[in-house]
Design a protein around this motif. Structure first.
Motif, PDB file in Angstrom:
ATOM      1  N   LEU A 152       0.836  -1.210   0.000  1.00 40.40           N
ATOM      2  CA  LEU A 152       0.000   0.000   0.000  1.00 40.40           C
ATOM      3  C   LEU A 152       0.871   1.261   0.000  1.00 40.40           C
ATOM      4  O   LEU A 152       0.567   2.241  -0.692  1.00 40.40           O
ATOM      5  CB  LEU A 152      -0.932  -0.007   1.213  1.00 40.40           C
ATOM      6  CG  LEU A 152      -2.078  -1.013   1.175  1.00 40.40           C
ATOM      7  CD1 LEU A 152      -2.820  -1.023   2.503  1.00 40.40           C
ATOM      8  CD2 LEU A 152      -3.025  -0.697   0.031  1.00 40.40           C
ATOM      9  N   ARG A 153       1.956   1.225   0.764  1.00 42.92           N
ATOM     10  CA  ARG A 153       2.885   2.355   0.785  1.00 42.92           C
ATOM     11  C   ARG A 153       3.532   2.531  -0.589  1.00 42.92           C
ATOM     12  O   ARG A 153       3.700   3.649  -1.077  1.00 42.92           O
ATOM     13  CB  ARG A 153       3.950   2.136   1.862  1.00 42.92           C
ATOM     14  CG  ARG A 153       4.755   3.378   2.165  1.00 42.92           C
ATOM     15  CD  ARG A 153       5.735   3.187   3.328  1.00 42.92           C
ATOM     16  NE  ARG A 153       5.163   2.511   4.473  1.00 42.92           N
ATOM     17  CZ  ARG A 153       5.523   1.285   4.891  1.00 42.92           C
ATOM     18  NH1 ARG A 153       6.454   0.621   4.260  1.00 42.92           N
ATOM     19  NH2 ARG A 153       4.972   0.738   5.957  1.00 42.92           N
ATOM     20  N   ALA A 198       4.076   5.437  -5.621  1.00 42.13           N
ATOM     21  CA  ALA A 198       4.084   5.376  -7.082  1.00 42.13           C
ATOM     22  C   ALA A 198       2.976   6.217  -7.688  1.00 42.13           C
ATOM     23  O   ALA A 198       3.055   6.602  -8.861  1.00 42.13           O
ATOM     24  CB  ALA A 198       3.939   3.923  -7.538  1.00 42.13           C
ATOM     25  N   SER A 199       1.947   6.516  -6.899  1.00 38.12           N
ATOM     26  CA  SER A 199       0.841   7.331  -7.409  1.00 38.12           C
ATOM     27  C   SER A 199       1.190   8.815  -7.465  1.00 38.12           C
ATOM     28  O   SER A 199       0.505   9.584  -8.153  1.00 38.12           O
ATOM     29  CB  SER A 199      -0.401   7.137  -6.538  1.00 38.12           C
ATOM     30  OG  SER A 199      -0.828   5.804  -6.603  1.00 38.12           O
ATOM     31  N   VAL A 244       7.395  10.951 -15.863  1.00 37.16           N
ATOM     32  CA  VAL A 244       8.011   9.633 -15.878  1.00 37.16           C
ATOM     33  C   VAL A 244       6.903   8.579 -15.753  1.00 37.16           C
ATOM     34  O   VAL A 244       6.044   8.681 -14.875  1.00 37.16           O
ATOM     35  CB  VAL A 244       9.007   9.492 -14.712  1.00 37.16           C
ATOM     36  CG1 VAL A 244       9.617   8.113 -14.672  1.00 37.16           C
ATOM     37  CG2 VAL A 244      10.071  10.563 -14.804  1.00 37.16           C
ATOM     38  N   PRO A 245       6.898   7.587 -16.643  1.00 40.04           N
ATOM     39  CA  PRO A 245       5.876   6.540 -16.497  1.00 40.04           C
ATOM     40  C   PRO A 245       6.091   5.740 -15.220  1.00 40.04           C
ATOM     41  O   PRO A 245       7.226   5.486 -14.820  1.00 40.04           O
ATOM     42  CB  PRO A 245       6.064   5.672 -17.736  1.00 40.04           C
ATOM     43  CG  PRO A 245       7.432   5.971 -18.215  1.00 40.04           C
ATOM     44  CD  PRO A 245       7.771   7.361 -17.769  1.00 40.04           C
ATOM     45  N   GLN A 246       4.992   5.360 -14.602  1.00 45.37           N
ATOM     46  CA  GLN A 246       5.062   4.677 -13.310  1.00 45.37           C
ATOM     47  C   GLN A 246       4.807   3.186 -13.482  1.00 45.37           C
ATOM     48  O   GLN A 246       3.691   2.719 -13.400  1.00 45.37           O
ATOM     49  CB  GLN A 246       4.031   5.282 -12.348  1.00 45.37           C
ATOM     50  CG  GLN A 246       4.322   6.704 -11.952  1.00 45.37           C
ATOM     51  CD  GLN A 246       5.584   6.791 -11.125  1.00 45.37           C
ATOM     52  OE1 GLN A 246       5.824   5.957 -10.278  1.00 45.37           O
ATOM     53  NE2 GLN A 246       6.386   7.790 -11.390  1.00 45.37           N
ATOM     54  N   THR A 247       5.849   2.435 -13.750  1.00 47.08           N
ATOM     55  CA  THR A 247       5.692   0.981 -13.842  1.00 47.08           C
ATOM     56  C   THR A 247       5.610   0.355 -12.453  1.00 47.08           C
ATOM     57  O   THR A 247       5.067  -0.737 -12.293  1.00 47.08           O
ATOM     58  CB  THR A 247       6.863   0.351 -14.609  1.00 47.08           C
ATOM     59  OG1 THR A 247       8.080   0.724 -13.964  1.00 47.08           O
ATOM     60  CG2 THR A 247       6.870   0.824 -16.050  1.00 47.08           C
ATOM     61  N   ASP A 248       6.125   1.057 -11.448  1.00 45.29           N
ATOM     62  CA  ASP A 248       6.045   0.542 -10.080  1.00 45.29           C
ATOM     63  C   ASP A 248       4.599   0.407  -9.622  1.00 45.29           C
ATOM     64  O   ASP A 248       4.274  -0.490  -8.844  1.00 45.29           O
ATOM     65  CB  ASP A 248       6.790   1.461  -9.110  1.00 45.29           C
ATOM     66  CG  ASP A 248       8.286   1.356  -9.249  1.00 45.29           C
ATOM     67  OD1 ASP A 248       8.744   0.371  -9.860  1.00 45.29           O
ATOM     68  OD2 ASP A 248       8.987   2.250  -8.742  1.00 45.29           O
ATOM     69  N   ARG A 284       0.484  -2.973  -7.375  1.00 44.62           N
ATOM     70  CA  ARG A 284      -0.910  -3.444  -7.362  1.00 44.62           C
ATOM     71  C   ARG A 284      -0.969  -4.960  -7.515  1.00 44.62           C
ATOM     72  O   ARG A 284      -1.789  -5.627  -6.891  1.00 44.62           O
ATOM     73  CB  ARG A 284      -1.710  -2.766  -8.468  1.00 44.62           C
ATOM     74  CG  ARG A 284      -2.051  -1.333  -8.135  1.00 44.62           C
ATOM     75  CD  ARG A 284      -2.928  -0.724  -9.187  1.00 44.62           C
ATOM     76  NE  ARG A 284      -3.238   0.655  -8.814  1.00 44.62           N
ATOM     77  CZ  ARG A 284      -3.650   1.565  -9.663  1.00 44.62           C
ATOM     78  NH1 ARG A 284      -3.805   1.273 -10.945  1.00 44.62           N
ATOM     79  NH2 ARG A 284      -3.924   2.789  -9.253  1.00 44.62           N
ATOM     80  N   ARG A 285      -0.105  -5.501  -8.350  1.00 41.93           N
ATOM     81  CA  ARG A 285      -0.064  -6.959  -8.501  1.00 41.93           C
ATOM     82  C   ARG A 285       0.370  -7.629  -7.200  1.00 41.93           C
ATOM     83  O   ARG A 285      -0.191  -8.650  -6.794  1.00 41.93           O
ATOM     84  CB  ARG A 285       0.884  -7.351  -9.639  1.00 41.93           C
ATOM     85  CG  ARG A 285       0.320  -7.066 -11.002  1.00 41.93           C
ATOM     86  CD  ARG A 285       1.283  -7.477 -12.082  1.00 41.93           C
ATOM     87  NE  ARG A 285       0.776  -7.088 -13.387  1.00 41.93           N
ATOM     88  CZ  ARG A 285       1.516  -6.961 -14.461  1.00 41.93           C
ATOM     89  NH1 ARG A 285       2.815  -7.192 -14.410  1.00 41.93           N
ATOM     90  NH2 ARG A 285       0.975  -6.599 -15.602  1.00 41.93           N
TER      91      ARG A 285
END
Length: 147
Positions: A67-68, A73-74, A89-93, A98-99
Motif C-alpha cells: 500500500l505504501r 508510485a501514485s 516519468v511513467p510509473q511501472t512501479d 498493485r499486482r
C-alpha cells in the motif's frame, strides 16, 4: 477407585478448553497465543493457530508495504531534461505494486480459510472429547451401580 476418573476428567477438561478456546474467540486477533507451562505440551490445534497468526502478521506487514508502494508510485514524478522541459516519468512501479497487493490479499484470504477449517477441526475435536467423557462417565456410573 475414583482417582483415575478424576484424572481423566481433569485431562478431558484441559484438552476441551484448549480445543474450544479458538472457536469461542477468546484469543485476541493478531497476537500469538501463549502456551501455558502447566498444560505440558500445547495441542496441535494451538500450534497451528499460532503458525497462522504469525503468517497473518507477516502478510499484513507486506500488505502495508505494498500500500505504501502504491501511494508512493501514485505521486506524479516529473523530470527536467537539459533544455528545461518537463517530462512525466511513467510509473511501472504502480502496476507491480498493485499486482503484489492482489497476491498478498489472495494469500490473506487463503489464511482465513485455513483458520476457518482449524476452527471446525477444533469443534470436531471438542465434540469427540465430550463423547469420550460421556462414555467414561457412563462406565463409572455402571461400575458404581454394579457394586
Amino acid at each position: 477407585m475414583f482417582r483415575p476418573l478424576k484424572c481423566i476428567w481433569a485431562t478431558a477438561y484441559i484438552v476441551l478448553a484448549l480445543a474450544v478456546s479458538p472457536v469461542l474467540g477468546q484469543d485476541v486477533p493478531g497476537q500469538a497465543t501463549p502456551t501455558t507451562a502447566s498444560s505440558g505440551r500445547p495441542s496441535t490445534i494451538r500450534v497451528k493457530q499460532n503458525i497462522l497468526v504469525k503468517k497473518q502478521e507477516a502478510l499484513q506487514r507486506q500488505v502495508n508495504d505494498a500500500l505504501r508502494c502504491i501511494e508512493n508510485a501514485s505521486n506524479p514524478q516529473t523530470l527536467r531534461d537539459p533544455q528545461g522541459n518537463i517530462n512525466l516519468v511513467p510509473q511501472t512501479d504502480l502496476v507491480n505494486c498493485r499486482r503484489q497487493l492482489a497476491t498478498y490479499q489472495r494469500e490473506l484470504q487463503s489464511l482465513l480459510r485455513q483458520s476457518t477449517r482449524l476452527g471446525q477441526d477444533a469443534t470436531a475435536a471438542s465434540l469427540q472429547l465430550q463423547r469420550q467423557l460421556q462414555v467414561v462417565e457412563r462406565a463409572a456410573r455402571l461400575r458404581w451401580l454394579s457394586e
